[in-house]
Design a protein around this motif. Structure first.
Motif, PDB file in Angstrom:
ATOM      1  N   ILE A 211     115.505 -23.883   3.472  1.00 60.36           N
ATOM      2  CA  ILE A 211     114.947 -22.539   3.344  1.00 60.36           C
ATOM      3  C   ILE A 211     115.638 -21.546   4.263  1.00 60.36           C
ATOM      4  O   ILE A 211     115.904 -20.403   3.864  1.00 60.36           O
ATOM      5  N   THR A 266     115.362 -12.448  -0.911  1.00 55.62           N
ATOM      6  CA  THR A 266     114.913 -13.622  -0.161  1.00 55.62           C
ATOM      7  C   THR A 266     114.007 -14.515  -1.003  1.00 55.62           C
ATOM      8  O   THR A 266     113.950 -15.729  -0.788  1.00 55.62           O
ATOM      9  N   ILE A 270     114.596 -18.433  -0.870  1.00 54.05           N
ATOM     10  CA  ILE A 270     113.555 -19.404  -0.511  1.00 54.05           C
ATOM     11  C   ILE A 270     113.412 -20.450  -1.615  1.00 54.05           C
ATOM     12  O   ILE A 270     113.310 -21.657  -1.350  1.00 54.05           O
ATOM     13  N   LEU A 326     104.680 -12.253   6.449  1.00 52.87           N
ATOM     14  CA  LEU A 326     104.679 -13.648   5.997  1.00 52.87           C
ATOM     15  C   LEU A 326     106.077 -14.253   6.084  1.00 52.87           C
ATOM     16  O   LEU A 326     106.238 -15.427   6.429  1.00 52.87           O
ATOM     17  N   LEU A 327     107.088 -13.449   5.782  1.00 49.60           N
ATOM     18  CA  LEU A 327     108.462 -13.936   5.879  1.00 49.60           C
ATOM     19  C   LEU A 327     108.824 -14.265   7.326  1.00 49.60           C
ATOM     20  O   LEU A 327     109.476 -15.276   7.594  1.00 49.60           O
ATOM     21  N   LEU A 330     107.259 -17.505   8.166  1.00 45.57           N
ATOM     22  CA  LEU A 330     107.996 -18.587   7.523  1.00 45.57           C
ATOM     23  C   LEU A 330     109.278 -18.904   8.280  1.00 45.57           C
ATOM     24  O   LEU A 330     109.620 -20.081   8.483  1.00 45.57           O
ATOM     25  N   TRP A 333     108.457 -20.786  11.471  1.00 40.55           N
ATOM     26  CA  TRP A 333     108.047 -22.158  11.154  1.00 40.55           C
ATOM     27  C   TRP A 333     109.257 -23.013  10.790  1.00 40.55           C
ATOM     28  O   TRP A 333     109.378 -24.152  11.231  1.00 40.55           O
ATOM     29  N   GLN A 334     110.155 -22.459   9.984  1.00 39.75           N
ATOM     30  CA  GLN A 334     111.324 -23.224   9.560  1.00 39.75           C
ATOM     31  C   GLN A 334     112.292 -23.472  10.721  1.00 39.75           C
ATOM     32  O   GLN A 334     112.919 -24.531  10.800  1.00 39.75           O
ATOM     33  N   ARG A 337     110.939 -26.327  12.437  1.00 39.28           N
ATOM     34  CA  ARG A 337     111.228 -27.548  11.681  1.00 39.28           C
ATOM     35  C   ARG A 337     112.664 -28.003  11.919  1.00 39.28           C
ATOM     36  O   ARG A 337     112.941 -29.202  12.048  1.00 39.28           O
TER      37      ARG A 337
END
Length: 447
Positions: A211, A266, A270, A326-327, A330, A333-334, A337
């Motif tokens: 992502i 995007t 995604i 929200l992007l 994300l 978070w990524q 990860r």
């Protein structure tokens, strides 16, 4: 927009995932028992400190390996087609700029170019920050920007203009402009930008890990597109309404919504990022869903521009801002990860003797990675820092690809990719250990 308006190392080694017969990720197949045995030149056992020399590198793939070509043929193709692409892009880009000068005049074009450039550096810097764990090849990032500005823009100019000319006799000047801007332009422009992402994942799938890569490539192709589009719109505003009109458009496009085009595209990035990390049979439909989402969001945004006042700001506040937030969530978070991927995959290479145990926590933390580069720069200058950075990126790519191989989300070409990434890792480590012998042990002191 319209014109009008592996395998892994050879030599002494344990039998198991690093040994014959197959290429492949660490963590698959029969595991070796006991410490790896690279002998006197390699790293021998956990806790024994760094290797005096790096493990031997992986051998070249067999001559009959699928996709294998003689070195000179492969090199010529790698050089020839990018040169052709750059020449074509440059020609089309100059044509678009020439059209702008012809339409609005030189002074308005200069104003539009300077004003459009102001947000460019800041927006690109943010996307490069997102890409810090595993920076993409600079040449490929430039190609992404050029596609957006020199390929997608001409496609949009031609098709959008043709659609408006077709609709005008039927719907009238005002309605044809609204229909083109709200329906045709989003469909055409997102397809023109998204096409690059499809080509990229088909031709350079090794560079597309998930992502984050989808967001970065989608953002950059859209930034290139928006840069040229901003020049056109700012130039027109300056030519028609003077400095006041130019400033008004600058505030709307470059201050309030510099991320609008990247946000739309995007959605496609995604979707492709999820696709490359999935094994589900229907994953190939995800880019279509991403494209539909991008076109819908783009169309809603363009339609709001025809409703000046409350409608525009309602869409901005209730749709664009929440999606942007929200992007951001994300992305964070990524990135977390990605850090976990490095932290969980590299220990497998420690067990195989590819790197020392103390390197894992350093490579899995952005702060200690930066400290390592700073330490190298202090002691060995810019070249030393560059060697450390190259090694960090190579180790990260190794971890990411091993994660994809472990998940089974890579096809038969994954064996060749593993060989290439492992070779790059070996080369980077060998150079670091040879040119700066104390650089690897220096990492042990970082926490």
């Amino acid at each position: 927009m319209t014109a009008h308006h592996g395998p892994p190392p050879h030599g002494p080694q344990p039998h198991g995932p690093l040994g014959p017969p197959a290429y492949g990720p660490l963590g698959h197949g029969p595991q070796s028992h006991g410490p790896p045995a690279f002998g006197p030149t390699g790293y021998n056992a956990p806790g024994a400190g760094p290797p005096s020399q790096p493990p031997p590198g992986p051998p070249p793939p067999p001559a009959g390996y699928p996709g294998h070509q003689p070195w000179m043929v492969s090199r010529r193709r790698r050089v020839f087609w990018p040169v052709v692409a750059v020449v074509v892009m440059a020609f089309l880009g100059l044509a678009v700029l020439g059209l702008t000068v012809w339409e609005v005049g030189l002074a308005a074009s200069v104003f539009g170019s300077l004003a459009a450039f102001l947000p460019l550096v800041a927006v690109i810097s943010i996307y490069l920050w997102i890409d810090r764990w595993e920076p993409e090849p600079p040449g490929l990032l430039w190609m992404t920007l050029l596609w957006g500005s020199c390929i997608a823009v001409p496609i949009a100019l031609v098709l959008n203009t043709a659609a408006e000319l077709y609709l005008r006799p039927v719907a009238g000047a005002r309605l044809s402009t609204i229909l083109t801007g709200s329906i045709v332009a989003p469909i055409v422009e997102e397809a023109a930008k998204g096409l690059f992402l499809i080509i990229l994942v088909a031709r350079r799938g090794k560079e597309f890990d998930g992502i984050v890569d989808g967001i970065v490539y989608a953002g950059l192709v859209a930034i290139g597109f928006a840069f040229i589009e901003n020049i056109l719109y700012l130039g027109r505003a300056f030519a028609d309404e003077g400095l006041e009109g130019g400033i008004h458009v600058f505030v709307l496009r470059c201050v309030l919504s510099p991320f609008s085009h990247p946000l739309f595209t995007t959605m496609i990035g995604i979707a492709i990022g999820v696709m490359v990390r999935s094994r589900r049979p229907g994953r190939f439909l995800l880019p279509v869903l991403g494209y539909l989402g991008a076109a819908l969001l783009h169309g809603l945004w363009n339609a709001s521009s025809f409703i000046l006042g409350v409608g525009f700001f309602l869409v901005y506040a209730l749709v664009m801002v929440p999606i942007f937030v929200l992007l951001v969530i994300l992305v964070l978070w990524q990135r977390s990860r990605e850090r976990r991927t490095v932290a969980t995959q590299l220990p497998r290479f420690v067990a195989a003797g590819w790197l020392a145990p103390y390197e894992v926590p350093v490579l899995a933390n952005m702060r200690t990675r930066r400290q390592w580069r700073t330490l190298a720069k202090i002691h060995w200058g810019k070249d030393g820092a560059k060697a450390v950075r190259t090694y960090q990126v190579a180790a990260t790519e190794l971890a990411f690809l091993n994660d994809r191989l472990t998940r089974g989300t890579v096809g038969p070409e994954g064996q060749q990719w593993f060989h290439e990434v492992a070779s790059a890792f070996h080369t980077a480590r060998q150079h670091l250990a040879t040119a700066y012998p104390q650089a690897l042990p220096a990492a042990a002191a970082l926490r």
